[in-house]
Write a protein that holds these residues in place. Structure first.
Motif, PDB file in Angstrom:
ATOM      1  N   THR A  27      10.323  -0.450 -11.017  1.00  8.09           N
ATOM      2  CA  THR A  27       9.674   0.030  -9.807  1.00  8.09           C
ATOM      3  C   THR A  27      10.200  -0.688  -8.580  1.00  8.09           C
ATOM      4  O   THR A  27      10.539  -0.064  -7.567  1.00  8.09           O
ATOM      5  N   GLY A  46       2.424  -3.434  -4.555  1.00  5.25           N
ATOM      6  CA  GLY A  46       1.566  -4.221  -5.435  1.00  5.25           C
ATOM      7  C   GLY A  46       2.025  -4.147  -6.875  1.00  5.25           C
ATOM      8  O   GLY A  46       1.982  -5.138  -7.613  1.00  5.25           O
ATOM      9  N   GLN A  47       2.492  -2.972  -7.293  1.00  7.38           N
ATOM     10  CA  GLN A  47       3.025  -2.825  -8.653  1.00  7.38           C
ATOM     11  C   GLN A  47       4.260  -3.707  -8.829  1.00  7.38           C
ATOM     12  O   GLN A  47       4.419  -4.366  -9.845  1.00  7.38           O
ATOM     13  N   GLY A  48       5.144  -3.713  -7.837  1.00  9.84           N
ATOM     14  CA  GLY A  48       6.371  -4.502  -7.945  1.00  9.84           C
ATOM     15  C   GLY A  48       6.113  -5.992  -7.914  1.00  9.84           C
ATOM     16  O   GLY A  48       6.713  -6.751  -8.670  1.00  9.84           O
ATOM     17  N   SER A  67       2.919  -7.808  -8.186  1.00 11.19           N
ATOM     18  CA  SER A  67       1.994  -8.368  -9.182  1.00 11.19           C
ATOM     19  C   SER A  67       2.490  -8.117 -10.603  1.00 11.19           C
ATOM     20  O   SER A  67       2.256  -8.926 -11.491  1.00 11.19           O
ATOM     21  N   GLY A  68       3.180  -7.008 -10.833  1.00  7.09           N
ATOM     22  CA  GLY A  68       3.747  -6.761 -12.154  1.00  7.09           C
ATOM     23  C   GLY A  68       4.901  -7.698 -12.452  1.00  7.09           C
ATOM     24  O   GLY A  68       5.153  -8.046 -13.600  1.00  7.09           O
ATOM     25  N   GLY A  74      -2.843   3.138  -6.723  1.00  7.38           N
ATOM     26  CA  GLY A  74      -2.573   1.823  -6.169  1.00  7.38           C
ATOM     27  C   GLY A  74      -1.324   1.873  -5.301  1.00  7.38           C
ATOM     28  O   GLY A  74      -0.669   2.902  -5.195  1.00  7.38           O
ATOM     29  N   CYS A  75      -0.995   0.771  -4.668  1.00  6.77           N
ATOM     30  CA  CYS A  75       0.192   0.771  -3.813  1.00  6.77           C
ATOM     31  C   CYS A  75       1.425   0.393  -4.642  1.00  6.77           C
ATOM     32  O   CYS A  75       1.338  -0.327  -5.633  1.00  6.77           O
ATOM     33  N   THR A  76       2.575   0.862  -4.220  1.00  9.82           N
ATOM     34  CA  THR A  76       3.798   0.631  -4.992  1.00  9.82           C
ATOM     35  C   THR A  76       4.288  -0.805  -4.871  1.00  9.82           C
ATOM     36  O   THR A  76       4.823  -1.358  -5.832  1.00  9.82           O
ATOM     37  N   ALA A 109      -1.892   5.729 -10.442  1.00  9.15           N
ATOM     38  CA  ALA A 109      -3.179   5.076 -10.672  1.00  9.15           C
ATOM     39  C   ALA A 109      -3.896   4.770  -9.364  1.00  9.15           C
ATOM     40  O   ALA A 109      -4.827   3.997  -9.321  1.00  9.15           O
ATOM     41  N   SER A 149       7.529  -2.987 -13.820  1.00 10.72           N
ATOM     42  CA  SER A 149       7.463  -3.470 -12.447  1.00 10.72           C
ATOM     43  C   SER A 149       8.852  -3.774 -11.896  1.00 10.72           C
ATOM     44  O   SER A 149       9.110  -3.555 -10.711  1.00 10.72           O
TER      45      SER A 149
END
Length: 75
Positions: free
Chosen positions: A25, A9-11, A13-14, A5-7, A3, A22
């Motif tokens: 990830t 950030g997924q870990g 914020s998710g 985005g940075c990885t 998507a 998340s």
């Protein structure tokens, strides 16, 4: 990543929303970072040996593969 985005950030914020993806990830990021550090260390120490042997030994060090598959000596 898909998507755009940075990885991390997924870990991070998710994780605050308790999303299952998340956590997967974030665990993958940490595991692959540790694997890369082990691999680079074995490549640096055993310059003349193959890179595949360093990769297999790194997986053994992280207990992903059984100890009988070790290709290089333990440091």
């Amino acid at each position: 990543v898909l998507a755009m985005g940075c990885t991390i950030g997924q870990g991070v914020s998710g994780g605050s929303t308790l999303a299952l993806g998340s956590f997967v990830t974030l665990a993958s990021i940490v595991y692959c970072c540790a694997l890369t550090m082990k691999y680079q260390y074995y490549c640096m120490f055993y310059e003349e040996d193959s890179r595949m042997a360093a990769f297999v030994t790194s997986l053994v060090e992280l207990r992903t593969l059984p100890a009988s598959m070790r290709k290089l000596e333990q440091l």
